[in-house]
Design a protein around this motif. Structure first.
Motif, PDB file in Angstrom:
ATOM      1  N   ILE A  77     -18.768  49.987  27.286  1.00 61.82           N
ATOM      2  CA  ILE A  77     -17.686  49.964  28.270  1.00 61.82           C
ATOM      3  C   ILE A  77     -16.338  50.029  27.558  1.00 61.82           C
ATOM      4  N   LYS A  78     -16.175  49.238  26.490  1.00 57.22           N
ATOM      5  CA  LYS A  78     -14.922  49.264  25.729  1.00 57.22           C
ATOM      6  C   LYS A  78     -14.694  50.642  25.120  1.00 57.22           C
ATOM      7  N   LEU A  79     -15.740  51.253  24.614  1.00 60.03           N
ATOM      8  CA  LEU A  79     -15.627  52.580  24.014  1.00 60.03           C
ATOM      9  C   LEU A  79     -15.161  53.598  25.050  1.00 60.03           C
ATOM     10  N   ALA A  80     -15.709  53.520  26.261  1.00 62.52           N
ATOM     11  CA  ALA A  80     -15.292  54.441  27.319  1.00 62.52           C
ATOM     12  C   ALA A  80     -13.820  54.230  27.669  1.00 62.52           C
ATOM     13  N   GLU A  81     -13.386  52.967  27.725  1.00 65.20           N
ATOM     14  CA  GLU A  81     -11.976  52.677  28.006  1.00 65.20           C
ATOM     15  C   GLU A  81     -11.086  53.224  26.900  1.00 65.20           C
ATOM     16  N   TYR A  82     -11.488  53.039  25.659  1.00 65.74           N
ATOM     17  CA  TYR A  82     -10.695  53.544  24.540  1.00 65.74           C
ATOM     18  C   TYR A  82     -10.643  55.073  24.547  1.00 65.74           C
ATOM     19  N   GLU A  83     -11.729  55.704  24.914  1.00 67.80           N
ATOM     20  CA  GLU A  83     -11.734  57.168  24.970  1.00 67.80           C
ATOM     21  C   GLU A  83     -10.792  57.682  26.048  1.00 67.80           C
ATOM     22  N   THR A  84     -10.737  56.998  27.205  1.00 62.14           N
ATOM     23  CA  THR A  84      -9.797  57.417  28.242  1.00 62.14           C
ATOM     24  C   THR A  84      -8.355  57.181  27.784  1.00 62.14           C
ATOM     25  N   GLN A  85      -8.106  56.079  27.077  1.00 64.32           N
ATOM     26  CA  GLN A  85      -6.764  55.833  26.553  1.00 64.32           C
ATOM     27  C   GLN A  85      -6.376  56.905  25.537  1.00 64.32           C
ATOM     28  N   ILE A  86      -7.314  57.303  24.702  1.00 62.15           N
ATOM     29  CA  ILE A  86      -7.045  58.348  23.722  1.00 62.15           C
ATOM     30  C   ILE A  86      -6.712  59.661  24.426  1.00 62.15           C
ATOM     31  N   ALA A  87      -7.468  59.989  25.464  1.00 68.90           N
ATOM     32  CA  ALA A  87      -7.208  61.227  26.200  1.00 68.90           C
ATOM     33  C   ALA A  87      -5.826  61.189  26.850  1.00 68.90           C
TER      34      ALA A  87
ATOM     35  N   LYS B 246      -0.016  62.801  26.617  1.00 69.98           N
ATOM     36  CA  LYS B 246       1.393  62.447  26.454  1.00 69.98           C
ATOM     37  C   LYS B 246       1.987  63.105  25.217  1.00 69.98           C
ATOM     38  N   VAL B 247       1.227  63.106  24.127  1.00 71.47           N
ATOM     39  CA  VAL B 247       1.699  63.740  22.896  1.00 71.47           C
ATOM     40  C   VAL B 247       1.934  65.229  23.136  1.00 71.47           C
ATOM     41  N   GLN B 248       1.023  65.871  23.841  1.00 73.62           N
ATOM     42  CA  GLN B 248       1.173  67.297  24.141  1.00 73.62           C
ATOM     43  C   GLN B 248       2.419  67.549  24.972  1.00 73.62           C
TER      44      GLN B 248
END
Length: 105
Positions: A44-54, A59-61
């Motif tokens: 679950i934490k990994l999925a949350e981190y992946e959405t934050q990364i996306a 935002k960077v783009q």
């Protein structure tokens, strides 16, 4: 007087092993449940981190595109028109002799 029967070692180990086996089985079950819980929470934490990364990559783009636009404006010869546009839109300035009207809802 009753004669006590001497038990064989096999009978003694059978009686001792049943509770030990149950305890070992119970400990194994608890450890398995705890490990499964940790694995699920990590997924679950990994999925949350992946959405934050996306989201951050988006935002960077976007910021990179804005930066490219600003760089292009600053490097162009039409810098004065850009400054006028910013002064009018963001700060409400006008040219001498112009009237600036504010429309309020």
């Amino acid at each position: 007087m009753a004669v006590k029967r001497i038990r064989s070692t096999r009978e003694i180990f059978k009686k001792l092993n049943k509770p030990i086996c149950l305890v070992v089985l119970a400990v194994f079950a608890v450890v398995s449940v705890v490990c499964a819980g940790y694995r699920i929470s990590n997924k679950i934490k990994l999925a949350e981190y992946e959405t934050q990364i996306a989201e951050m990559e988006a935002k960077v783009q976007k910021l990179s595109e804005e930066n490219d636009e600003y760089t292009a404006v600053l490097n162009s010869s039409d810098r004065r028109a850009y400054y006028e546009k910013i002064a009018r839109e963001l700060h409400g300035y006008g040219k001498p002799g112009e009237y600036v009207f504010y429309i309020t809802p």
